[in-house]
Design a protein around this motif. Structure first.
Motif, short mmCIF file in Angstrom:
data_model
loop_
_atom_site.label_atom_id
_atom_site.label_comp_id
_atom_site.label_asym_id
_atom_site.label_seq_id
_atom_site.Cartn_x
_atom_site.Cartn_y
_atom_site.Cartn_z
N TYR A 14 -139.96 18.81 36.74
CA TYR A 14 -140.63 18.56 35.46
C TYR A 14 -141.82 19.48 35.27
N THR A 15 -142.59 19.69 36.32
CA THR A 15 -143.81 20.48 36.22
C THR A 15 -143.52 21.96 35.99
N PHE A 16 -142.51 22.49 36.67
CA PHE A 16 -142.33 23.94 36.68
C PHE A 16 -141.17 24.45 35.84
N ILE A 17 -140.45 23.57 35.16
CA ILE A 17 -139.33 24.05 34.34
C ILE A 17 -139.77 24.98 33.21
N PRO A 18 -140.95 24.80 32.59
CA PRO A 18 -141.36 25.79 31.58
C PRO A 18 -141.55 27.19 32.15
N PHE A 19 -141.93 27.29 33.43
CA PHE A 19 -142.12 28.59 34.06
C PHE A 19 -140.79 29.33 34.23
N MET A 20 -139.69 28.60 34.18
CA MET A 20 -138.37 29.22 34.27
C MET A 20 -137.80 29.50 32.88
N VAL A 21 -138.03 28.59 31.95
CA VAL A 21 -137.46 28.74 30.61
C VAL A 21 -138.02 29.96 29.90
N LEU A 22 -139.32 30.12 29.91
CA LEU A 22 -139.96 31.17 29.11
C LEU A 22 -139.57 32.58 29.54
N PRO A 23 -139.56 32.93 30.85
CA PRO A 23 -139.12 34.29 31.21
C PRO A 23 -137.65 34.56 30.87
N ILE A 24 -136.80 33.54 31.04
CA ILE A 24 -135.39 33.73 30.70
C ILE A 24 -135.23 33.89 29.20
N TYR A 25 -135.98 33.11 28.43
CA TYR A 25 -135.93 33.23 26.97
C TYR A 25 -136.32 34.64 26.53
N VAL A 26 -137.38 35.18 27.11
CA VAL A 26 -137.82 36.53 26.76
C VAL A 26 -136.74 37.55 27.11
N ALA A 27 -136.11 37.40 28.27
CA ALA A 27 -135.06 38.34 28.68
C ALA A 27 -133.86 38.28 27.74
N ILE A 28 -133.46 37.07 27.33
CA ILE A 28 -132.33 36.92 26.40
C ILE A 28 -132.70 37.48 25.03
N GLU A 29 -133.93 37.26 24.63
CA GLU A 29 -134.40 37.74 23.34
C GLU A 29 -134.39 39.27 23.28
N GLN A 30 -134.66 39.93 24.40
CA GLN A 30 -134.77 41.38 24.43
C GLN A 30 -133.46 42.09 24.76
N MET A 31 -132.43 41.34 25.13
CA MET A 31 -131.17 41.99 25.51
C MET A 31 -130.49 42.64 24.31
N ASP A 32 -129.62 43.60 24.59
CA ASP A 32 -128.91 44.34 23.55
C ASP A 32 -127.70 43.51 23.09
N LYS A 33 -127.81 42.90 21.90
CA LYS A 33 -126.74 42.05 21.39
C LYS A 33 -125.50 42.86 21.00
N LYS A 34 -125.66 44.13 20.78
CA LYS A 34 -124.51 44.96 20.40
C LYS A 34 -123.47 45.03 21.51
N LEU A 35 -123.92 44.89 22.76
CA LEU A 35 -122.98 44.91 23.88
C LEU A 35 -122.06 43.69 23.85
N LEU A 36 -122.59 42.55 23.39
CA LEU A 36 -121.75 41.36 23.25
C LEU A 36 -120.70 41.58 22.17
N GLU A 37 -121.09 42.21 21.06
CA GLU A 37 -120.12 42.51 20.00
C GLU A 37 -119.05 43.47 20.50
N ALA A 38 -119.47 44.46 21.29
CA ALA A 38 -118.50 45.40 21.85
C ALA A 38 -117.55 44.71 22.81
N ALA A 39 -118.07 43.80 23.63
CA ALA A 39 -117.21 43.06 24.56
C ALA A 39 -116.21 42.20 23.80
N SER A 40 -116.66 41.57 22.70
CA SER A 40 -115.75 40.76 21.89
C SER A 40 -114.66 41.63 21.25
N ASP A 41 -115.05 42.81 20.76
CA ASP A 41 -114.08 43.72 20.15
C ASP A 41 -113.04 44.20 21.16
N LEU A 42 -113.44 44.28 22.42
CA LEU A 42 -112.52 44.74 23.47
C LEU A 42 -111.67 43.61 24.03
N GLY A 43 -111.84 42.40 23.47
CA GLY A 43 -110.99 41.28 23.87
C GLY A 43 -111.54 40.40 24.97
#
Length: 282
Positions: A155-184
């Protein structure tokens, strides 16, 4: 080039003054001894390090590592889906999600920890609710157990894990996901080969923050674990403040820092190796 070097000088000075120098003082004290009054006596001595290898302290240190690793793993399992949902939600939901994640920081840490005592004690909210629902006949012993300590840590430390992962997901290149979907690629395959490798930095940052914070935490253990549960941080605290055995407390601190750095390096190496394996398997 010289201007950039001068720009980081205040940072180097700050880290040296408040991180390196205190750590060096601790290292020096760890090789000393104490007299009968608890005063530090100058002179080379390895008694503090030898005492660490007694079964009692080895057992406590092993329990500390196990609890910290389990806490880090649970925080990661709970935080990644939450961070992924918040990062991909609408702007309004994202704002509210981040507010709810940071709300615990607005409340004093001790108050939040003692709130768990009111919830978990024998006559607490949880036991009374379970009895009223007819699910149990007698109150359960939930407080002052290892489970209560683990719950408080997560309970105490879960925010310390959520926030860095959120930032990493927010900064990732979403176009690669679209390319992966287009490739099946399926959703799971795209996540495993595209999303997860790109968010490795967030996972690593969150894991280090949670692990180091957990191993150094003694308040949660004292309040929710009582005398039945102790971590190496509790022993270090008692040696400095109660037993007045600074050399032994300093020796435990040095061992704690060294082993933590080793475990973090191994985790980083495992994450890097996993990333390379995923890239080779594309």
């Amino acid at each position: 080039m010289r201007k950039s070097n001068w720009g980081i000088m205040p940072i180097i000075f700050w880290l040296g003054l408040f991180l390196v120098v205190p750590m060096l003082i601790v290292v020096v004290i760890s090789f000393m001894s104490r007299d009968t009054l608890g005063n530090v006596v100058m002179g080379f001595n390895l008694d503090g390090y030898k005492r660490f290898f007694e079964p009692l302290y080895l057992g406590i240190y092993w329990d500390t590592i196990v609890l910290s690793v389990i806490t880090t793993g649970l925080c990661l399992l709970l935080s990644y889906p939450l961070a992924y949902y918040i990062a991909n939600a609408s702007t309004k939901m994202r704002t509210w999600g981040l507010i709810l994640i940071t709300v615990p920081f607005w409340i004093n840490f001790l108050i939040r920890t003692y709130a768990w005592v009111l919830l978990l004690r024998t006559q607490g909210v949880v036991n009374n609710l379970l009895i009223d629902l007819g699910w149990i006949a007698e109150p359960l012993q939930m407080l002052y157990t290892k489970g209560a300590v683990l719950l408080g840590m997560v309970y105490t430390f879960i925010p310390f894990m959520v926030l860095p992962i959120y930032v990493a997901i927010e900064q990732m290149d979403k176009k690669l996901l679209e390319a992966a979907s287009d490739l099946g690629a399926t959703s799971w395959r795209a996540f495993w080969h595209v999303t997860l490798p790109q968010t490795k930095s967030g996972i690593m940052t969150g894991a280090v923050l949670v692990y180091v914070s957990t191993t150094g935490m003694f308040v949660v253990t004292d309040i929710l674990g009582g005398a039945k549960s102790a971590m190496i941080s509790n022993i270090i605290q008692s040696q400095f403040l109660g037993a007045r055995n600074w050399p032994f407390g300093a020796a435990l601190s040095v061992i704690f820092v060294i082993t933590s750095l080793i475990l973090i390096a191994l985790f980083n190496r495992a994450m890097t190796a996993k990333h390379l394996t995923v890239k080779e398997g594309r």
